[in-house]
Write an enzyme that holds these catalytic residues in place. Structure first.
Site, PDB file in Angstrom:
ATOM      1  N   ARG A 147     -19.103  -8.171  41.843  1.00  0.00           N
ATOM      2  CA  ARG A 147     -19.622  -6.907  42.351  1.00  0.00           C
ATOM      3  C   ARG A 147     -20.047  -7.093  43.800  1.00  0.00           C
ATOM      4  NH1 ARG A 147     -24.128  -4.949  38.302  1.00  0.00           N
ATOM      5  NH2 ARG A 147     -25.368  -4.956  40.211  1.00  0.00           N
ATOM      6  N   ARG A 158     -32.114  -7.602  46.787  1.00  0.00           N
ATOM      7  CA  ARG A 158     -32.322  -6.992  45.462  1.00  0.00           C
ATOM      8  C   ARG A 158     -33.564  -7.569  44.801  1.00  0.00           C
ATOM      9  NH1 ARG A 158     -26.862  -8.249  42.757  1.00  0.00           N
ATOM     10  NH2 ARG A 158     -27.713  -7.292  40.892  1.00  0.00           N
ATOM     11  N   ARG A 168     -21.688 -14.198  37.874  1.00  0.00           N
ATOM     12  CA  ARG A 168     -21.335 -12.998  37.105  1.00  0.00           C
ATOM     13  C   ARG A 168     -20.039 -12.358  37.611  1.00  0.00           C
ATOM     14  NH1 ARG A 168     -25.804  -8.456  36.233  1.00  0.00           N
ATOM     15  NH2 ARG A 168     -25.789  -8.235  38.496  1.00  0.00           N
TER      16      ARG A 168
HETATM   17  P1  ADP Z   1     -28.934  -5.032  38.698  1.00  0.00           P
HETATM   18  O1  ADP Z   1     -29.956  -4.614  37.687  1.00  0.00           O
HETATM   19  O2  ADP Z   1     -28.277  -6.295  38.333  1.00  0.00           O
HETATM   20  O3  ADP Z   1     -29.458  -5.019  40.102  1.00  0.00           O
HETATM   21  P2  ADP Z   1     -27.614  -2.427  38.453  1.00  0.00           P
HETATM   22  O4  ADP Z   1     -26.200  -2.218  38.112  1.00  0.00           O
HETATM   23  O5  ADP Z   1     -28.645  -2.006  37.464  1.00  0.00           O
HETATM   24  O6  ADP Z   1     -27.746  -3.978  38.760  1.00  0.00           O
HETATM   25  O7  ADP Z   1     -27.949  -1.700  39.825  1.00  0.00           O
HETATM   26  C1  ADP Z   1     -27.143  -1.814  40.964  1.00  0.00           C
HETATM   27  C2  ADP Z   1     -27.695  -0.966  42.118  1.00  0.00           C
HETATM   28  O8  ADP Z   1     -27.696   0.437  41.718  1.00  0.00           O
HETATM   29  C3  ADP Z   1     -29.148  -1.243  42.502  1.00  0.00           C
HETATM   30  O9  ADP Z   1     -29.268  -2.320  43.410  1.00  0.00           O
HETATM   31  C4  ADP Z   1     -29.562   0.107  43.116  1.00  0.00           C
HETATM   32  O10 ADP Z   1     -29.055   0.233  44.433  1.00  0.00           O
HETATM   33  C5  ADP Z   1     -28.834   1.119  42.253  1.00  0.00           C
HETATM   34  N1  ADP Z   1     -29.677   1.576  41.122  1.00  0.00           N
HETATM   35  C6  ADP Z   1     -29.457   1.359  39.785  1.00  0.00           C
HETATM   36  N2  ADP Z   1     -30.410   1.936  39.032  1.00  0.00           N
HETATM   37  C7  ADP Z   1     -31.262   2.541  39.903  1.00  0.00           C
HETATM   38  C8  ADP Z   1     -32.456   3.301  39.768  1.00  0.00           C
HETATM   39  N3  ADP Z   1     -32.992   3.545  38.565  1.00  0.00           N
HETATM   40  N4  ADP Z   1     -33.058   3.749  40.894  1.00  0.00           N
HETATM   41  C9  ADP Z   1     -32.554   3.535  42.100  1.00  0.00           C
HETATM   42  N5  ADP Z   1     -31.432   2.812  42.322  1.00  0.00           N
HETATM   43  C10 ADP Z   1     -30.787   2.322  41.246  1.00  0.00           C
END
Ligand code: ADP
Length: 225
Positions: free
Chosen positions: A157, A168, A124
């Site tokens: 990223r 993750r 990605r």
């Molecule tokens: P992905 O779903 O691919 O892991 P995101 O862009 O949705 O990527 O999220 C990146 C990071 O942002 C997460 O690993 C977390 O640290 C933080 N994050 C995103 N959404 C939330 C949430 N709802 N609660 C807590 N942390 C969040």
């Protein structure tokens, strides 16, 4: 309609949310994008979140909920929205019910094998300015690492690096998967096979949403969707 996309990191939530936004005109709200933007702009929330972001762990609920609440209060969310990356644990889901005043939510659980997820994350690319998503092999930007949408810089990223991916996925299993049980009995919960192409995955969602829009299908209490 209030749509929620559940799925592992790399399951395609972001790309599918873009496709839903394009066809149905609901705004896509990605808490990951909101957090990255806050960090970039060095807002109070951004400064608080920056220590946790990019490490594969969840950012604290109070930070993410404050950010989401502010975004959902904006005018473009009045007719509905697509949530990508929220809720990510049961406490966030309970808070969302309060924000939504208990109105119905349609939940799509995008199921993908771990192999597919890891492959997708590793290939990605993301625009650091607007968050547009690319893939090295299947959807590269047209002009090297320049974003097709906004001309910003495209790259990997920080948390798409191998050392963060396993954390993750671990966080997803521990905190986010319990949401399947939370939403499963709601009557508006759909399992989507996320292993196919973007178009194949989107077609399954379109099928549900078109039926709900035209009031023919299995979605109950359609007036309140
Ligand atoms: P992905 O779903 O691919 O892991 P995101 O862009 O949705 O990527 O999220 C990146 C990071 O942002 C997460 O690993 C977390 O640290 C933080 N994050 C995103 N959404 C939330 C949430 N709802 N609660 C807590 N942390 C969040």
């Amino acid at each position: 309609m209030r749509l929620i996309l559940l799925g592992a990191p790399g399951s395609g939530k972001g790309s599918i949310a873009d496709m839903i936004q394009q066809k149905y005109n609901f705004p896509k709200i990605s808490t990951g994008d909101l957090l990255r933007e806050a960090v970039k702009r060095q807002t109070e929330i951004g400064i608080k979140a920056s220590a946790q972001l990019g490490k594969g762990k969840l950012v604290d609920d109070d930070i993410v909920i404050a950010l989401l609440k502010e975004r959902l209060s904006q005018d473009d969310c009045r007719q509905g929205y697509i949530l990508d990356g929220f809720p990510r644990n049961v406490s966030q889901a309970v808070n969302l019910k309060v924000i939504n005043e208990q109105k119905n939510e349609i939940v799509f659980f995008i199921e993908t094998s771990e192999e597919v997820v890891i492959k997708r994350i590793m290939s990605r690319l993301t625009c650091s300015s607007c968050g547009a998503i690319y893939n090295i092999y299947t959807k590269p930007p047209k002009n090297n690492l320049v974003c097709d949408v906004c001309g910003g810089q495209v790259g990997q990223r920080q948390d798409d690096k191998p050392e963060v991916i396993s954390e993750r996925i671990r966080t997803y299993h521990k905190d986010t998967l319990p949401l399947v049980a939370f939403y499963e009995s709601s009557g508006h919960f759909y399992r989507i096979d996320g292993n196919g192409t973007r178009d194949e995955v989107f077609a399954q969602i379109e099928h549900v949403l078109d039926k709900a829009m035209f009031r023919k299908g299995p979605v109950k209490d359609q007036d309140s969707l």
